[in-house]
Structures are given as C-alpha cells and as structure tokens.
Design an enzyme around this catalytic site. Structure first.
Site, PDB file in Angstrom:
ATOM      1  N   SER A 124      -0.785 -92.645 -32.397  1.00 52.87           N
ATOM      2  CA  SER A 124       0.395 -92.562 -33.256  1.00 52.87           C
ATOM      3  C   SER A 124       0.192 -93.418 -34.498  1.00 52.87           C
ATOM      4  CB  SER A 124       1.582 -93.078 -32.441  1.00 52.87           C
ATOM      5  OG  SER A 124       2.632 -93.444 -33.275  1.00 52.87           O
ATOM      6  N   TYR A 149       6.250 -99.868 -27.866  1.00 58.45           N
ATOM      7  CA  TYR A 149       5.645 -98.529 -27.880  1.00 58.45           C
ATOM      8  C   TYR A 149       4.383 -98.529 -28.753  1.00 58.45           C
ATOM      9  CZ  TYR A 149       4.762 -93.708 -29.267  1.00 58.45           C
ATOM     10  OH  TYR A 149       4.139 -92.500 -29.540  1.00 58.45           O
ATOM     11  N   LYS A 153       0.132 -97.980 -27.883  1.00 58.53           N
ATOM     12  CA  LYS A 153      -0.835 -97.065 -28.512  1.00 58.53           C
ATOM     13  C   LYS A 153      -2.045 -97.862 -29.035  1.00 58.53           C
ATOM     14  CE  LYS A 153       1.379 -93.266 -27.681  1.00 58.53           C
ATOM     15  NZ  LYS A 153       0.879 -92.307 -26.687  1.00 58.53           N
ATOM     16  N   TYR A 177      -0.923 -89.303 -34.635  1.00 55.01           N
ATOM     17  CA  TYR A 177       0.094 -88.379 -35.127  1.00 55.01           C
ATOM     18  C   TYR A 177       1.041 -89.115 -36.053  1.00 55.01           C
ATOM     19  CZ  TYR A 177      -0.814 -86.140 -30.493  1.00 55.01           C
ATOM     20  OH  TYR A 177      -1.347 -85.597 -29.361  1.00 55.01           O
TER      21      TYR A 177
END
Ligand SMILES: NC(=O)c1ccc[n+]([C@@H]2O[C@H](COP(=O)([O-])OP(=O)(O)OC[C@H]3O[C@@H](n4cnc5c(N)ncnc54)[C@H](O)[C@@H]3O)[C@@H](O)[C@H]2O)c1
Length: 337
Positions: A124, A149, A153, A177
């Site tokens: 991400s 979060y 990643k 992403y």
C-alpha cells in the site's frame, strides 16, 4: 496455470480473479468471508461463465492451507487477505498485527515447504508514511507509518524480502496500491464495506443512495488547494490487471511497483466529479481530521509503466460511474450493511 488468491472474495481479489481468467489462468480462491460475502463467488462465476475453485478457510489455519496447496499445486500466490481500515487499526492495533503480520508469517511457513514461481503481495502507499516529496517513487525514503495498518504493510514487505531472499526460484512482487475505487463494468462485483465505509467512494455512493444521511469529509484545513486530502484514485480493474502483468514478469526476483494513475485528486474534487458524472447531489459536511490520514500522496508510476507495460484504462469518471451502478445493484438485490 493455477494461482492461489488469499482474500480472493474481497474487493481487489474478486476483480483479480476475473482478470486472471481473462488471461488464461485458473484462480483458486481462499477466503473466510470475514470482510466479504459468499455471493461474490457466485457473481465471479457469472462473469467468467464457469465454476471457480473456492476454499472457505482462515489463512491462519496452517493445516488447511497446507493441504490446499498440496491438493491444488498453484504456481503462484497472490496474498490479498488482510484487514485494511487505517482508522480502525489506530483503535484496534492488535487485530491488524495479528491478521496482517502473524497470519502472513504462518502462510510463509507453509509455503516454505513448497515450490512457488511467483508471490505477489498487496502492499500500500501507506508504506511511504507522510512523504517528504510527491509524487512518490519506489525509491522515496520510507517514513514512519502513520497508522498500525501502514506499519503492517512496511513490516510485511520486510518479512517477504528477507524470506524470499532465501528462495531465488520465486519471483516476489510487492504492489503498492494507491486508492482503488470503482467496480466491475458488469455491476456484479465491487467494493462491499460491511458497516460504515472507511473509504471515500463507498461513503459517497451510500450517501447518494440514502443509506447514510450525509458524507463526512474528514478535515478541510489541510495545506492543499481546497483544504481536503489528496489521493491517487485507481479503477479496481486496472489494479487487478497489474497483478496479471506481475505474474508474467519473469525477469526479476524482487520487484516493487507503485500502482496508481499518477495524479492526485482532492476529496472535494472526487465528490464533485461523482455528482457531475451521475447527475446528482451528495449531502456532505466537514468533520475533524481522521487519525492515520496523510494530507497528500500520489504515485510516480513510471516504473510499472516501463517494466510491466501497464497503463490505466479507466478514467476517474468511469470509475465513479461504475461505483454508482454497483451501489444501485447492491440496493436492488442484496441487503448489506
Ligand atoms: N482497498 C484499499 O483501499 C487498499 C489499498 C491498499 C492496499 N490494500 C490491500 O489490498 C488487500 C485487499 O484489499 P481489499 O480492498 O480487497 O480488501 P477486502 O477486505 O475487500 O478483501 C480482503 C479479503 O480477505 C479476506 N480475509 C481477511 N483476512 C482473512 C483471513 N485471515 N483468512 C481468510 N480470509 C481473510 C476478507 O474476508 C476479504 O474477503 C489487503 O491486503 C489490503 O490491505 C487495499
């Protein structure tokens, strides 16, 4: 060629399953529907016109995952399964450390005993933290993550890099992403937030359809042209295509690619584009800034364009049009939320 998709019933996984079939691959989906619904599998089957292999399993269940891998013998794995809400991760970090890190390690321990040609990881743009310059490219120094979060990643990328360094027969690709939006043009699959959406576009569509009273825009005092956050919005089908191209990319063992369209749109610009393309009004108000949000980020996508020959096909307006068609389909056929 069989490709195992963990979290393949989710938003990005379901669209990737369809694109894989379009390119002659055979997706094997693993999901336990903790953040998706079983009708997604049926709808993937409607799009591809045949049955898809599906296993309802928690990816943390090593015995089951091991037996699925032995049975199916996939040549590649795309690891989507994770928890993904930035704001929730601030409130409940252990949930994120458990699912996104502990379960990743469990999966890798199983894979350790098998030969896999390709492994693709859903990373991400949150790995960049609050970057010192934009657009960010893959060499932009990683800043401290803004949320648990984002940290999962960053750690996930590190674990994978170290693990696959010992397995040069496997090509590792980590796709960073940006902000996936939209839905399949068939309106059979799309984003499916269970509860209050944490992403902007489903919040817009749910407000427009009357499921939410109003859209709250978190913060209008950022140092951006209109005061709202800026993100790089990418159609989910274009993102799905990046996974297929990554599988075909055989020339390198450790790849990191930004997957974004390469320009930033503010939250207000997205709301107004949605209103314009769908010819309606969205009731919105401004709220406080939200924990974990960086003010502005968008991708330098030069690397993926050059090395994988990837190009986004869909515009922001098309993505917002598809998202709206999907929301109306959800209202007419399914009771969710
Ligand atoms: N959607 C985004 O905005 C975005 C942005 C950047 C990165 N990502 C990453 O992409 C991946 C996919 O995101 P998404 O938007 O499709 O999310 P999603 O929640 O729609 O899909 C994830 C799927 O994984 C399943 N799942 C989660 N944990 C599982 C477990 N332990 N065992 C079995 N199934 C499990 C869920 O049921 C769900 O179907 C995630 O890793 C996410 O962090 C998403």
């Amino acid at each position: 060629m069989k490709i195992l998709l963990t979290g393949g019933a989710g938003f990005i996984g379901s669209h990737t399953a369809v694109e894989l079939v379009n390119e002659g691959y055979e997706p094997i989906i693993i999901d336990d529907f903790r953040n998706s619904k079983s009708f997604v599998i049926e709808n993937i089957e409607k799009i591809i016109g045949r049955k898809v292999v599906f296993h309802c399993t928690d990816i943390g269940d090593q015995e089951k995952i091991s037996s699925i891998i032995k049975q199916e013998k996939p040549v590649g794995i795309i690891h989507f399964a994770a928890d993904k809400a930035v704001n929730e991760s601030v409130k409940n970090p252990l949930k994120y450390y458990h699912n996104n890190i502990v379960n990743l390690i469990k999966l890798l321990s199983v894979i350790d005993k098998h030969n896999i040609d390709s492994f693709i990881f859903s990373s991400s743009c949150t790995v960049y933290g609050s970057p010192s310059f934009i657009p960010v490219n893959e060499k932009t120094p990683i800043q401290p993550a803004f949320s648990p979060y984002g940290y999962t990643k960053q750690v996930g990328e590190k674990i994978l890099t170290d693990f696959f360094k010992t397995k040069q027969q496997t090509s590792l690709t980590m796709l960073r992403y940006f902000n996936p939006i939209g839905a399949h043009p068939s309106s059979l699959i799309g984003e499916l937030p269970l509860g209050v959406p944490s992403n902007l576009v489903p919040y817009i569509t749910q407000t427009a359809i009357g499921k939410r009273k109003e859209l709250t825009i978190f913060g209008n005092d950022y140092n951006t042209a209109d005061g709202t956050c800026i993100r790089d919005y990418i159609h989910v089908v274009d993102l799905a295509r990046a996974h297929v191209l990554s599988l075909k990319n055989k020339h390198s063992y450790n790849n990191i690619y930004n997957v974004g369209v390469g320009n930033g749109k503010s939250v207000l610009e997205v709301v107004h584009s949605f209103e314009e393309i769908n010819n309606l009004k969205v009731n919105y108000q401004f709220g406080e800034r939200r924990d974990g949000d960086v003010p502005e980020i968008y991708a330098d996508n030069h690397l993926i364009k050059t090395e994988l020959k990837w190009e986004p096909i869909f515009s922001l307006k098309e993505a917002l049009h598809h998202a709206w068609a999907w929301e109306r389909e959800l209202k007419s056929k399914y009771k969710i939320g």
